[in-house]
Design an enzyme around this catalytic site. Sequence first.
Site, PDB file in Angstrom:
ATOM      1  N   SER A  16      26.968  45.010  49.573  1.00 45.34           N
ATOM      2  CA  SER A  16      27.680  44.981  48.288  1.00 45.34           C
ATOM      3  C   SER A  16      28.934  44.110  48.468  1.00 45.34           C
ATOM      4  O   SER A  16      29.179  43.600  49.573  1.00 45.34           O
ATOM      5  CB  SER A  16      28.052  46.396  47.869  1.00 45.34           C
ATOM      6  OG  SER A  16      28.789  47.019  48.886  1.00 45.34           O
ATOM      7  N   LYS A 190      23.532  33.204  60.604  1.00 45.54           N
ATOM      8  CA  LYS A 190      22.209  33.844  60.723  1.00 45.54           C
ATOM      9  C   LYS A 190      21.541  33.993  59.358  1.00 45.54           C
ATOM     10  O   LYS A 190      22.144  34.514  58.414  1.00 45.54           O
ATOM     11  CB  LYS A 190      22.382  35.229  61.366  1.00 45.54           C
ATOM     12  CG  LYS A 190      22.806  35.147  62.840  1.00 45.54           C
ATOM     13  CD  LYS A 190      21.717  34.457  63.624  1.00 45.54           C
ATOM     14  CE  LYS A 190      21.912  34.508  65.120  1.00 45.54           C
ATOM     15  NZ  LYS A 190      20.859  33.724  65.815  1.00 45.54           N
ATOM     16  N   THR A 191      20.304  33.574  59.271  1.00 49.73           N
ATOM     17  CA  THR A 191      19.609  33.617  57.976  1.00 49.73           C
ATOM     18  C   THR A 191      18.695  34.844  57.826  1.00 49.73           C
ATOM     19  O   THR A 191      18.181  35.103  56.740  1.00 49.73           O
ATOM     20  CB  THR A 191      18.732  32.363  57.761  1.00 49.73           C
ATOM     21  OG1 THR A 191      17.678  32.368  58.730  1.00 49.73           O
ATOM     22  CG2 THR A 191      19.546  31.092  57.898  1.00 49.73           C
ATOM     23  N   PRO A 193      19.080  38.187  57.662  1.00 44.79           N
ATOM     24  CA  PRO A 193      19.315  39.186  56.611  1.00 44.79           C
ATOM     25  C   PRO A 193      18.901  38.673  55.228  1.00 44.79           C
ATOM     26  O   PRO A 193      18.369  39.430  54.418  1.00 44.79           O
ATOM     27  CB  PRO A 193      20.832  39.421  56.680  1.00 44.79           C
ATOM     28  CG  PRO A 193      21.207  39.038  58.083  1.00 44.79           C
ATOM     29  CD  PRO A 193      20.297  37.908  58.458  1.00 44.79           C
ATOM     30  N   CYS A 384      51.474  51.403  29.211  1.00 39.50           N
ATOM     31  CA  CYS A 384      50.864  52.706  28.920  1.00 39.50           C
ATOM     32  C   CYS A 384      51.656  53.825  29.597  1.00 39.50           C
ATOM     33  O   CYS A 384      52.765  54.095  29.162  1.00 39.50           O
ATOM     34  CB  CYS A 384      49.385  52.689  29.284  1.00 39.50           C
ATOM     35  SG  CYS A 384      48.452  53.841  28.268  1.00 39.50           S
ATOM     36  N   HIS A 510      47.391  47.965  26.485  1.00 42.12           N
ATOM     37  CA  HIS A 510      47.143  47.279  27.759  1.00 42.12           C
ATOM     38  C   HIS A 510      47.016  45.777  27.540  1.00 42.12           C
ATOM     39  O   HIS A 510      45.898  45.284  27.323  1.00 42.12           O
ATOM     40  CB  HIS A 510      45.842  47.791  28.389  1.00 42.12           C
ATOM     41  CG  HIS A 510      45.919  49.194  28.884  1.00 42.12           C
ATOM     42  ND1 HIS A 510      46.135  49.500  30.209  1.00 42.12           N
ATOM     43  CD2 HIS A 510      45.817  50.375  28.240  1.00 42.12           C
ATOM     44  CE1 HIS A 510      46.151  50.818  30.359  1.00 42.12           C
ATOM     45  NE2 HIS A 510      45.960  51.369  29.172  1.00 42.12           N
ATOM     46  N   GLU A 512      47.090  43.460  29.629  1.00 42.75           N
ATOM     47  CA  GLU A 512      46.379  42.792  30.734  1.00 42.75           C
ATOM     48  C   GLU A 512      44.911  42.506  30.406  1.00 42.75           C
ATOM     49  O   GLU A 512      44.346  41.545  30.912  1.00 42.75           O
ATOM     50  CB  GLU A 512      46.500  43.614  32.025  1.00 42.75           C
ATOM     51  CG  GLU A 512      45.754  44.952  32.079  1.00 42.75           C
ATOM     52  CD  GLU A 512      46.530  46.131  31.495  1.00 42.75           C
ATOM     53  OE1 GLU A 512      47.454  45.907  30.689  1.00 42.75           O
ATOM     54  OE2 GLU A 512      46.196  47.295  31.829  1.00 42.75           O
TER      55      GLU A 512
HETATM   56  N1  GLN Z   1      47.957  59.240  30.779  1.00 45.73           N
HETATM   57  C1  GLN Z   1      48.574  58.570  29.675  1.00 45.73           C
HETATM   58  C2  GLN Z   1      47.903  58.908  28.356  1.00 45.73           C
HETATM   59  O1  GLN Z   1      46.762  59.321  28.333  1.00 45.73           O
HETATM   60  C3  GLN Z   1      48.607  57.067  29.894  1.00 45.73           C
HETATM   61  C4  GLN Z   1      47.270  56.445  29.997  1.00 45.73           C
HETATM   62  C5  GLN Z   1      47.283  55.062  30.604  1.00 45.73           C
HETATM   63  O2  GLN Z   1      48.241  54.703  31.297  1.00 45.73           O
HETATM   64  N2  GLN Z   1      46.220  54.305  30.403  1.00 45.73           N
HETATM   65  O3  GLN Z   1      48.486  58.751  27.330  1.00 45.73           O
END
Ligand code: GLN
Length: 537
Positions: A16, A190-191, A193, A384, A510, A512
């Site tokens: 993996s 090595k081939t 695997p 969050c 979030h 991100e």
């Molecule tokens: N635990 C917090 C909530 O449920 C924040 C959740 C999080 O950071 N994604 O509100």
Amino acid sequence: MSNSVKYIFVTGGVTSSLGKGIIAASLAKLLQARGYTVTIQKLDPYINIDPGTLNPYEHGECYVTDDGAETDLDLGHYERFLNVPTSQANNITTGRIYQSVIEKERRGDFLGKTVQVVPHITDEIKQRIQLLSQNNKYDIVITEIGGTVGDIESLPYIEAVRQMMWEYENACLVVHLTLIPYLAAAGELKTKPTQHSVKALLELGVQPDILCCRTEHELDLNLRRKIAKFCNVSMNAVIEARDASSIYDVPLLMQSEELDSVVLDKLGLSKNSPPELKKWKTFLDRLKNPKAEVNIALIGKYVELRDSYKSISEAFIHAGVSNECKVNVHWIHSDDLDIDNVKKELSQMDGVLVAPGFGSRGVSGKIDAVQFARENLIPFLGICLGMQCAVIEFARNVLNLEDANTTEIADKTKTPVIAIMEAQKNISDKGGTMRLGAYSCELKPNSNIGRAFHSDLISERHRHRYEFNNTYLNQFEEAGMVATGTNPKTGLVEVVEIPSHPWFVGVQFHPEYKSTVAEPHPLFVAFIKASLNNKKK
Ligand code: GLN
């Protein structure tokens, strides 16, 4: 389903963690850069309905889509590479497949038949793959099969692939990712695997068309010839997948191995336009030639497994490129932080990010980190739970509400500045029941977040049960912590800031999840910019 849709399956062998997700995303990027519409799907062989209930130590971060699906972190790579949103349909687990088949059985849909792995489970898998090709939305559907060939739990998926290869002759292709280990003592690659792994696939009736060979050293012609001969593939279908310094190099490495061109030939698709990767190359060029650097503390309780914060660390890379600087992320365990060592840990930092999380462990260290960043005017981004900690810290240390807390960890607190959302009160099931997915948020223009977005209405993804308690809003605003983003329908506070601080932003959502190579997230870009300014001072 349209006959013109092509299916590419990506399987993995030998071990993996070979990076199937990155290979799938890189191939998709190259095909997209040639003008094809592509989507990528991940099939996960575990029994959980989705990864939402998994501890991050199991498989890393849980990624959230606009439509509120809790998914495998590979979907994050797909979005970051392709800049196209994914959805619930892009991540299917064995649990979900069985759940759906069992529901059909209870409804009587199978008309008295014995319900079996073949054909019922395999049919359900095939339907989930084909679902993505409906309405001709995509020219190519890439399906990544989680796990390693030979695992008991991935057998039905390989069987579904085998069947589809017969049903859609010339429209299916299998890319098998494998490992060519280097034996230092023998000084050799090595081939064997790989040969065994292809044999394991062949035993299940699947002949891979292309082999992507993960290797630390160059695959020379002799090795390529040997692999081709033993594994029944053409020479040009043996693709070297060398270790790369950045995942964003992989599309170009795959292009230099002509992976895209071999794929298109085998699928009978036109190669008219070469991949248009100008912007991608500019991104890489900036990534490799930063003009400055910043030190950012990432404070979380799962930092031993960095995949737990995958989207955050990738968003930092994107935001660094936008600011032409290298972002050095310092991973700090919130369990290890306290009021005595916070100065030592954070005083050299140009910015502080307090990460999301659940439960009480590590919260006290996070609150200490917020206090240090607030009092020492260090740019701060709380995401969050990180935002919730900022609210609790402000309540305790500025409003002098000593008992202030979140009811998530102190349900009897007299000062619940963060409390469970109304809609969450009567929910007891844990799976898929949080406030999930995209919600709109209205921004105050004259705020850090408003300036970052140049827009007063944004949409961001959520995953939480608790929220800022509006009973306290006036008290907070009078003392200098203001709500700069709210949900236009419910009035929930989604963003808090401290205007007297150079850059202090806490977001309930979030950001991100929405940062991509093509569109680095404005809030991360602004946070890194503020951290750079702080450094200059
Ligand atoms: N635990 C917090 C909530 O449920 C924040 C959740 C999080 O950071 N994604 O509100």
